[in-house]
Design a protein around this motif. Structure first.
Motif, PDB file in Angstrom:
ATOM      1  N   MET A 231      14.487  39.560 -28.416  1.00  0.00           N
ATOM      2  CA  MET A 231      14.994  38.801 -29.559  1.00  0.00           C
ATOM      3  C   MET A 231      15.004  37.308 -29.254  1.00  0.00           C
ATOM      4  O   MET A 231      14.562  36.484 -30.063  1.00  0.00           O
ATOM      5  CB  MET A 231      16.396  39.286 -29.944  1.00  0.00           C
ATOM      6  CG  MET A 231      16.438  40.713 -30.462  1.00  0.00           C
ATOM      7  SD  MET A 231      18.107  41.226 -30.943  1.00  0.00           S
ATOM      8  CE  MET A 231      18.343  40.255 -32.430  1.00  0.00           C
ATOM      9  N   ASP A 232      15.510  36.964 -28.087  1.00  0.00           N
ATOM     10  CA  ASP A 232      15.520  35.561 -27.693  1.00  0.00           C
ATOM     11  C   ASP A 232      14.100  35.031 -27.567  1.00  0.00           C
ATOM     12  O   ASP A 232      13.823  33.868 -27.921  1.00  0.00           O
ATOM     13  CB  ASP A 232      16.260  35.402 -26.363  1.00  0.00           C
ATOM     14  CG  ASP A 232      16.286  33.965 -25.875  1.00  0.00           C
ATOM     15  OD1 ASP A 232      16.780  33.097 -26.613  1.00  0.00           O
ATOM     16  OD2 ASP A 232      15.800  33.716 -24.757  1.00  0.00           O
ATOM     17  N   ALA A 233      13.180  35.880 -27.098  1.00  0.00           N
ATOM     18  CA  ALA A 233      11.806  35.430 -26.857  1.00  0.00           C
ATOM     19  C   ALA A 233      11.144  34.906 -28.125  1.00  0.00           C
ATOM     20  O   ALA A 233      10.443  33.882 -28.086  1.00  0.00           O
ATOM     21  CB  ALA A 233      10.982  36.571 -26.272  1.00  0.00           C
ATOM     22  N   VAL A 234      11.335  35.589 -29.259  1.00  0.00           N
ATOM     23  CA  VAL A 234      10.658  35.169 -30.487  1.00  0.00           C
ATOM     24  C   VAL A 234      11.451  34.121 -31.254  1.00  0.00           C
ATOM     25  O   VAL A 234      10.888  33.394 -32.080  1.00  0.00           O
ATOM     26  CB  VAL A 234      10.345  36.378 -31.396  1.00  0.00           C
ATOM     27  CG1 VAL A 234       9.408  37.343 -30.683  1.00  0.00           C
ATOM     28  CG2 VAL A 234      11.604  37.095 -31.845  1.00  0.00           C
ATOM     29  N   ALA A 235      12.765  34.033 -30.989  1.00  0.00           N
ATOM     30  CA  ALA A 235      13.597  33.055 -31.698  1.00  0.00           C
ATOM     31  C   ALA A 235      13.697  31.731 -30.958  1.00  0.00           C
ATOM     32  O   ALA A 235      13.971  30.692 -31.563  1.00  0.00           O
ATOM     33  CB  ALA A 235      15.006  33.626 -31.908  1.00  0.00           C
ATOM     34  N   ASP A 236      13.496  31.768 -29.650  1.00  0.00           N
ATOM     35  CA  ASP A 236      13.712  30.588 -28.811  1.00  0.00           C
ATOM     36  C   ASP A 236      12.688  29.493 -29.094  1.00  0.00           C
ATOM     37  O   ASP A 236      11.480  29.736 -29.041  1.00  0.00           O
ATOM     38  CB  ASP A 236      13.626  31.002 -27.336  1.00  0.00           C
ATOM     39  CG  ASP A 236      13.577  29.799 -26.392  1.00  0.00           C
ATOM     40  OD1 ASP A 236      14.199  28.780 -26.725  1.00  0.00           O
ATOM     41  OD2 ASP A 236      12.911  29.903 -25.351  1.00  0.00           O
ATOM     42  N   ARG A 237      13.190  28.320 -29.413  1.00  0.00           N
ATOM     43  CA  ARG A 237      12.353  27.124 -29.442  1.00  0.00           C
ATOM     44  C   ARG A 237      12.991  26.028 -28.597  1.00  0.00           C
ATOM     45  O   ARG A 237      12.686  24.840 -28.763  1.00  0.00           O
ATOM     46  CB  ARG A 237      12.129  26.632 -30.872  1.00  0.00           C
ATOM     47  CG  ARG A 237      11.255  27.552 -31.723  1.00  0.00           C
ATOM     48  CD  ARG A 237       9.853  27.732 -31.167  1.00  0.00           C
ATOM     49  NE  ARG A 237       9.007  28.543 -32.035  1.00  0.00           N
ATOM     50  CZ  ARG A 237       8.942  29.866 -32.024  1.00  0.00           C
ATOM     51  NH1 ARG A 237       9.712  30.549 -31.159  1.00  0.00           N
ATOM     52  NH2 ARG A 237       8.145  30.521 -32.832  1.00  0.00           N
ATOM     53  N   ASP A 238      13.865  26.436 -27.676  1.00  0.00           N
ATOM     54  CA  ASP A 238      14.428  25.448 -26.754  1.00  0.00           C
ATOM     55  C   ASP A 238      13.325  24.701 -26.027  1.00  0.00           C
ATOM     56  O   ASP A 238      13.416  23.490 -25.795  1.00  0.00           O
ATOM     57  CB  ASP A 238      15.315  26.127 -25.707  1.00  0.00           C
ATOM     58  CG  ASP A 238      16.588  26.713 -26.290  1.00  0.00           C
ATOM     59  OD1 ASP A 238      16.740  26.720 -27.519  1.00  0.00           O
ATOM     60  OD2 ASP A 238      17.440  27.177 -25.496  1.00  0.00           O
ATOM     61  N   PHE A 239      12.289  25.439 -25.635  1.00  0.00           N
ATOM     62  CA  PHE A 239      11.215  24.812 -24.864  1.00  0.00           C
ATOM     63  C   PHE A 239      10.548  23.704 -25.667  1.00  0.00           C
ATOM     64  O   PHE A 239      10.134  22.675 -25.103  1.00  0.00           O
ATOM     65  CB  PHE A 239      10.196  25.869 -24.418  1.00  0.00           C
ATOM     66  CG  PHE A 239       9.342  26.420 -25.513  1.00  0.00           C
ATOM     67  CD1 PHE A 239       8.098  25.884 -25.797  1.00  0.00           C
ATOM     68  CD2 PHE A 239       9.784  27.495 -26.290  1.00  0.00           C
ATOM     69  CE1 PHE A 239       7.309  26.406 -26.816  1.00  0.00           C
ATOM     70  CE2 PHE A 239       8.998  28.021 -27.300  1.00  0.00           C
ATOM     71  CZ  PHE A 239       7.762  27.477 -27.574  1.00  0.00           C
ATOM     72  N   ALA A 240      10.408  23.894 -26.986  1.00  0.00           N
ATOM     73  CA  ALA A 240       9.790  22.864 -27.823  1.00  0.00           C
ATOM     74  C   ALA A 240      10.728  21.674 -27.996  1.00  0.00           C
ATOM     75  O   ALA A 240      10.309  20.513 -27.917  1.00  0.00           O
ATOM     76  CB  ALA A 240       9.408  23.446 -29.181  1.00  0.00           C
ATOM     77  N   ALA A 241      12.012  21.971 -28.238  1.00  0.00           N
ATOM     78  CA  ALA A 241      12.984  20.884 -28.412  1.00  0.00           C
ATOM     79  C   ALA A 241      13.146  20.087 -27.122  1.00  0.00           C
ATOM     80  O   ALA A 241      13.228  18.851 -27.146  1.00  0.00           O
ATOM     81  CB  ALA A 241      14.326  21.458 -28.863  1.00  0.00           C
ATOM     82  N   GLU A 242      13.185  20.794 -25.988  1.00  0.00           N
ATOM     83  CA  GLU A 242      13.347  20.095 -24.713  1.00  0.00           C
ATOM     84  C   GLU A 242      12.110  19.254 -24.405  1.00  0.00           C
ATOM     85  O   GLU A 242      12.223  18.140 -23.892  1.00  0.00           O
ATOM     86  CB  GLU A 242      13.605  21.095 -23.587  1.00  0.00           C
ATOM     87  CG  GLU A 242      13.938  20.428 -22.268  1.00  0.00           C
ATOM     88  CD  GLU A 242      14.216  21.408 -21.148  1.00  0.00           C
ATOM     89  OE1 GLU A 242      14.371  20.945 -20.001  1.00  0.00           O
ATOM     90  OE2 GLU A 242      14.261  22.630 -21.392  1.00  0.00           O
ATOM     91  N   PHE A 243      10.934  19.797 -24.717  1.00  0.00           N
ATOM     92  CA  PHE A 243       9.725  18.989 -24.545  1.00  0.00           C
ATOM     93  C   PHE A 243       9.819  17.717 -25.385  1.00  0.00           C
ATOM     94  O   PHE A 243       9.473  16.622 -24.914  1.00  0.00           O
ATOM     95  CB  PHE A 243       8.483  19.784 -24.949  1.00  0.00           C
ATOM     96  CG  PHE A 243       7.235  18.950 -24.961  1.00  0.00           C
ATOM     97  CD1 PHE A 243       6.511  18.740 -23.805  1.00  0.00           C
ATOM     98  CD2 PHE A 243       6.799  18.331 -26.138  1.00  0.00           C
ATOM     99  CE1 PHE A 243       5.369  17.943 -23.809  1.00  0.00           C
ATOM    100  CE2 PHE A 243       5.669  17.529 -26.144  1.00  0.00           C
ATOM    101  CZ  PHE A 243       4.950  17.341 -24.979  1.00  0.00           C
ATOM    102  N   LEU A 244      10.279  17.850 -26.619  1.00  0.00           N
ATOM    103  CA  LEU A 244      10.380  16.680 -27.494  1.00  0.00           C
ATOM    104  C   LEU A 244      11.415  15.694 -26.987  1.00  0.00           C
ATOM    105  O   LEU A 244      11.250  14.474 -27.156  1.00  0.00           O
ATOM    106  CB  LEU A 244      10.698  17.108 -28.921  1.00  0.00           C
ATOM    107  CG  LEU A 244       9.550  17.796 -29.666  1.00  0.00           C
ATOM    108  CD1 LEU A 244      10.018  18.308 -31.025  1.00  0.00           C
ATOM    109  CD2 LEU A 244       8.366  16.857 -29.833  1.00  0.00           C
TER     110      LEU A 244
END
Length: 482
Positions: A231-244
């Motif tokens: 569930m976390d795998a498909v919902a997680d966009r922390d990696f995108a926000a942290e990259f930004l």
């Protein structure tokens, strides 16, 4: 397809076609097409896992991999392109696979969803491009270090509040920007460790009942591990926000450097001249030479900050797991990558070619009573409490302003008149204590600041050597495979 209907990856329960308005709103292939190479890479890994699970025969796997390779080649050459009927990159690529394999192409969809596909594709894209970004940061760092090495002995006015404060080495100021950029690289590298988790195999949200092997897929794609929670795998966009965030912080540091270059190139400062290749003129004023690269870099930081705010705002109210709102994750990320890869080479070129007016810098280094702190510290070495020393030098500054003089213009009698602490024969001085005249030297002031991290030329040269080692290691990481 035989009926020439647009390919959709959904719709079995729908009797009618989507409205034109929904189709126009839903389509994302115009921007997510750049993920095609990463989607194909993940598709090859998924095909091998299906084979190991007994869901593809060896012959089917071989045919599937040949078709994926051919589709990859066609995408890179432009022979295969998405159409207006393709909803997204996944739809376009499945269409291309079906054109090559017929019904066999449909077997690849087993055990995966667009939800885990897109989360995987975006991670692959960013982990690939972050190394290119770091390579460009290294070029800017190297340009700054080279200039700093040439100007370790060049005195310059050090400023706080944009007012003259204390003399510094100009090389020291240039290296301050390198340290900020080095932290940016550290952040990107630290980000990469957290981004090295593979969502593929999570399906829509609950994993798959098929006997797949997420760990094998993760390893093949260069990830450290599969996602531990589907569930976390498909919902997680922390990696995108942290990259930004990392991109925005880098943008802020580039902007600060750009701002200083704009100031340094002005008639009021005249510390540097920007090379013609990195400047423009005016359509009406023939004499103008504008530091456009620095100004554009300063302006582009607003885009990077805006991209971060855009994605955070999108994410803040989403329930688990996947929501279509997440279609909005890609454009800010792509824009940030594109912006950095435009700005960084231009900044590196401008810094590498700028000419430093050393005579101007050295002449202005003592302006604004910049040696006042050195006088106060002299009194401290004479045993005067700093509070009294600070006040005495403040009175001396006022005396100079009233009488239109600088420190070096004052006679011994004038110094002693302002404060007995300045008297050349002040009682009880430790042997070897310098005189007031001794500290009224810009180069002496620089040499005296020899503590670790200080602006003394010897310390600056040490920084240059240490930073070269750091930057070399950063370049090696950028050239490594994820």
């Amino acid at each position: 397809m035989a009926d020439n209907k647009p390919l959709r990856l959904w719709g079995g329960r729908f009797e009618g076609a989507p409205s034109d308005a929904l189709t126009r709103l839903s389509v994302s292939v115009q921007f997510d097409w750049r993920l095609a190479p990463y989607d194909l890479l993940a598709s090859r890994a998924h095909a091998r896992v299906l084979h190991r699970a007994g869901l593809l025969t060896q012959d089917e796997l071989d045919r599937m991999l040949r078709a994926l390779d051919d589709l990859d080649r066609a995408c890179r050459s432009g022979e295969f392109r998405p159409t207006v009927a393709d909803e997204d990159v996944h739809t376009a690529l499945e269409r291309g696979l079906l054109e090559r394999l017929g019904s066999l192409g449909g077997k690849l969809r087993a055990g995966r969803s667009r939800n885990d596909q897109i989360a995987t594709d975006l991670r692959l894209y960013l982990r690939d491009h972050v190394r290119t970004i770091v390579s460009r940061v290294v070029e800017l760092e190297t340009a700054l270090i080279n200039q700093a090495e040439q100007h370790a002995d060049t005195p310059a006015p050090g400023m706080t509040h944009l007012q003259h404060a204390q003399p510094i080495s100009f090389g020291h100021q240039l290296l301050a920007h390198v340290h900020a950029l080095a932290r940016d690289v550290d952040r990107f590298r630290d980000w990469d460790k957290r981004a090295a988790v593979c969502p593929l195999g999570s399906g829509a949200l609950a994993g798959s009942s098929l006997p797949l092997d997420p760990a094998a897929v993760a390893a093949e794609l260069g990830f450290d591990a599969p996602a531990p929670n589907s569930m976390d795998a498909v919902a997680d966009r922390d990696f995108a926000a942290e990259f930004l965030f990392c991109a925005a912080m880098l943008g802020v540091h580039i902007s600060r450097l750009g701002e200083e270059i704009v100031l340094w190139a002005s008639q009021e400062f005249r510390w540097i001249e920007v090379d013609d290749a990195y400047a423009t003129g005016s359509s009406i004023m023939p004499q103008k030479k504008n530091p456009d690269v620095a100004e554009l870099a300063r302006g582009k930081s607003g885009r990077l900050i805006g991209s971060l705010m855009s994605l955070l705002t999108t994410l803040k109210g989403l329930p688990l797991t996947y929501n279509r709102d997440l279609q909005e994750d890609k454009e800010p990320v792509f824009d940030a990558v594109d912006t950095l890869l435009l700005v960084l080479p231009a900044m590196a070129g401008m810094v590498a070619t700028m000419r430093v007016n050393t005579a101007r810098l050295e002449a202005s280094a003592p302006d604004g009573f910049a040696l006042a702190t050195d006088l106060a510290e002299l009194l401290v070495r004479r045993g005067v409490p700093f509070r009294e020393a600070h006040e005495a030098v403040g009175h001396l500054v006022v005396y100079c302003q009233v009488n239109d003089k600088d420190f070096g213009d004052l006679t011994d009698e004038e110094l002693a008149k302002v404060s007995p602490h300045f008297a050349a024969d002040a009682a009880g001085l430790p042997e070897g204590t310098p005189s007031v005249r001794d500290v009224l030297s810009v180069r002496g002031a620089l040499a005296a600041r020899s503590a670790y991290g200080g602006t003394a030329p010897d310390r600056v040269r040490e920084q240059v050597a240490a930073l070269r080692e750091i930057v070399d290691e950063q370049a090696a990481w950028a050239n490594s495979e994820s």
